[in-house]
Design an enzyme around this catalytic site. Structure first.
Site, PDB file in Angstrom:
ATOM      1  N   ASP A 120      -8.593  -5.532 -40.975  1.00  0.00           N
ATOM      2  CA  ASP A 120      -8.329  -5.477 -39.536  1.00  0.00           C
ATOM      3  C   ASP A 120      -8.785  -6.732 -38.788  1.00  0.00           C
ATOM      4  O   ASP A 120      -8.169  -7.128 -37.799  1.00  0.00           O
ATOM      5  CB  ASP A 120      -8.948  -4.213 -38.905  1.00  0.00           C
ATOM      6  CG  ASP A 120     -10.421  -4.038 -39.234  1.00  0.00           C
ATOM      7  OD1 ASP A 120     -10.956  -4.830 -40.037  1.00  0.00           O
ATOM      8  OD2 ASP A 120     -11.040  -3.102 -38.712  1.00  0.00           O
TER       9      ASP A 120
ATOM     10  N   LYS B 158     -15.730   5.705 -45.146  1.00  0.00           N
ATOM     11  CA  LYS B 158     -15.138   6.521 -44.068  1.00  0.00           C
ATOM     12  C   LYS B 158     -14.627   7.877 -44.548  1.00  0.00           C
ATOM     13  O   LYS B 158     -13.602   8.365 -44.084  1.00  0.00           O
ATOM     14  CB  LYS B 158     -13.993   5.753 -43.386  1.00  0.00           C
ATOM     15  CG  LYS B 158     -14.386   4.357 -42.914  1.00  0.00           C
ATOM     16  CD  LYS B 158     -13.184   3.595 -42.400  1.00  0.00           C
ATOM     17  CE  LYS B 158     -13.496   2.125 -42.256  1.00  0.00           C
ATOM     18  NZ  LYS B 158     -12.384   1.305 -41.860  1.00  0.00           N
TER      19      LYS B 158
END
Length: 500
Positions: free
Chosen positions: A233, A198
């Site tokens: 997550d 990312k």
């Protein structure tokens, strides 16, 4: 015949020839257009056939998922599914009480949260959070700088505690840390960074314990805080779901990327060599985006997308079911129609050649267009790809293409979930039992939340796969913002102050 009559006859003949010529040109043009149209329709039809997911094929995908899960639990590297041991052996029970913090780092922003839990009676009494943007230079700087910046933001946030919400005397504040980058977990509260993704590239952090780096930064700013749990997550989503519903057995993220985690019996993990946890359970982070099987329907567009990606041969499942890629697959099909069938006119639109220009939210907006003249499709094509003057017929084909890509992704997602149910033996009612316990799957992610047709297709496909076996016993629940609050809940369920 006089001169005048001759001229008239000649002119009439010339006019007739001209009319015949124009008619021939029109016929040829219409033949050319219909030939192009037939070719374009052939491309779409072939694509649809290659993407087909009949229920028999989905069952084969689910079987393959279940087999790979077994192999990944048996040994490290035994499967394309990593089946990572999370060290989370206590999920929230709903009894948790007290003040807990969470730090959610998973992209160019991070969030700090303060959650006040009131036990079974009151649940989540209050939650406050603050979102902080990470300056670009810190994403490629040093570990010291990045974690220092995060620690300072956390210290400022802690300073806003009201008088009634301080921890009791002699008790440290506790923090759950959601870190959504690839980590080799070493314990419930430690793990080494495998690699950045990312847009992050901080070399000196790779191979280091990310909790250790955070703790050092907290000490530098004088913040006395204990990091109780390190999670990703998906596991945060599972914890958030379990807090509200004791029947949650798995969590799936369907967003820009995709992943799944579920609760496994500790005895069913041959590669686990430590003492068995008291709970008898262990949460497994599947990393299911890397799943692949010969039963997954792949097309020339998928193979090309994979070959041109940053990680060829990896994350195949993710590349056909997640939000990062669905719009890109549609773009590739439209490009082939433009190149080989002049679908958008003689010139191939230049913007159509740009990878990832068509994002999945735009694809979703076109797919959901119900206006009589498909105005949304028209404006998206014009604004994003600079394609104007499309006919209603053409716009319908664009919607059909979106539908093919979304349906394949949604149906394969359902097959993945069914594979987890099979592994846990929850895909059929047990003999002698009229009613089996409920199996709740917590789902989160922008694709699931906002792409209504994708979500509806996934849910109906799961029902189709379950069939008569356990009707009504498998439930999908939206677990909103699991990654943040879930980390605080895991800090609570793994608190150092819990009585043995």
């Amino acid at each position: 015949m006089g001169k005048k009559e001759v001229v008239v006859v000649v002119c009439a003949a010339a006019a007739a020839v001209a009319v015949a010529g124009v008619a021939t040109v029109v016929v040829r043009r219409e033949m050319k257009i219909s030939g192009r149209w037939a070719k374009a329709m052939g491309i779409v039809k072939e694509f649809e056939e290659k993407c087909a997911t009949p229920i028999g094929k989905l069952r084969q995908v689910a079987d393959a998922m279940s087999i790979e899960m077994h192999a990944g639990l048996a040994s490290e590297g035994g499967s394309k599914l990593k089946m990572l041991i999370s060290y989370v052996d206590n999920l929230p029970s709903g009894e948790e009480e007290g003040l807990f913090y969470a730090l959610d780092l998973g992209g160019t922003n991070f969030r700090v949260l303060r959650v006040h839990l009131g036990g079974r009676e009151k649940g989540v009494v209050s939650q406050e959070f603050e979102e902080v943007s990470i300056p670009p230079h810190l994403m490629t700087g040093t570990s010291h700088e990045l974690f220092g910046y995060i620690a300072e933001a956390l210290a400022k946030f802690v300073a806003t505690e009201t008088a009634g919400s301080h921890p009791p005397p002699g008790r440290k504040r506790e923090l759950g840390f959601t870190f959504s980058f690839p980590v080799r977990q070493l314990s419930i509260a430690s793990g080494t960074l495998i690699k950045w993704t990312k847009g992050f590239s901080i070399e000196d952090a790779v191979g280091e314990d990310v909790v250790g780096e955070l703790v050092k930064a907290l000490e530098r700013v004088g913040l006395d805080m204990h990091v109780t749990a390190l999670v990703n997550d998906t596991i945060g989503t599972l914890a958030g779901g379990r807090f509200y519903n004791p029947n949650v057995i798995a969590a799936v993220i369907l967003g820009t990327g995709t992943n799944a985690a579920y609760v496994e019996r500790a005895q069913a993990i041959p590669k686990w060599h430590g003492p068995l946890p008291k709970s008898g359970e262990m949460v497994i982070n599947m990393e299911w985006g890397n799943f692949r099987s010969s039963h997954i329907p792949l097309t020339e567009y998928d193979h090309a997308l994979d070959a041109e990606s940053l990680n060829p041969g990896e994350q195949i499942f993710e590349k056909i079911i997640s939000g990062m890629y669905l719009g890109e697959i549609v773009r590739r099909v439209l490009l082939k129609m433009a190149e080989e069938a002049a679908f958008f006119g003689d010139e191939v639109p230049a913007k159509l050649r740009i990878p990832f220009i068509l994002r999945t939210p735009d694809m979703s907006a076109m797919h959901h267009d119900t206006s009589p003249d498909l105005k949304v499709v028209s404006s998206k094509l014009k604004d994003i790809l600079e394609i104007s003057n499309t006919s209603l017929k053409m716009r319908k084909v664009v919607i059909d293409t979106c539908g093919i890509v979304a349906a394949r992704g949604a149906r394969l997602s359902a097959a993945g979930i069914y594979g987890i149910l099979k592994k846990l033996g929850r895909d059929n009612a047990k003999e002698g039992e009229s009613k089996q316990e409920k199996s709740v799957i917590a789902l989160d992610g922008g694709l699931f939340e906002h792409y209504t047709k994708f979500r509806a297709c996934m849910e109906s496909t799961l029902k189709e796969l379950i069939g008569e076996g356990v009707p009504g016993n498998v439930v999908i629940e939206h677990s909103n913002d699991g990654s943040g609050i879930g980390a605080a809940l895991l800090a609570a369920s793994h608190s150092q102050y819990l009585e043995a």
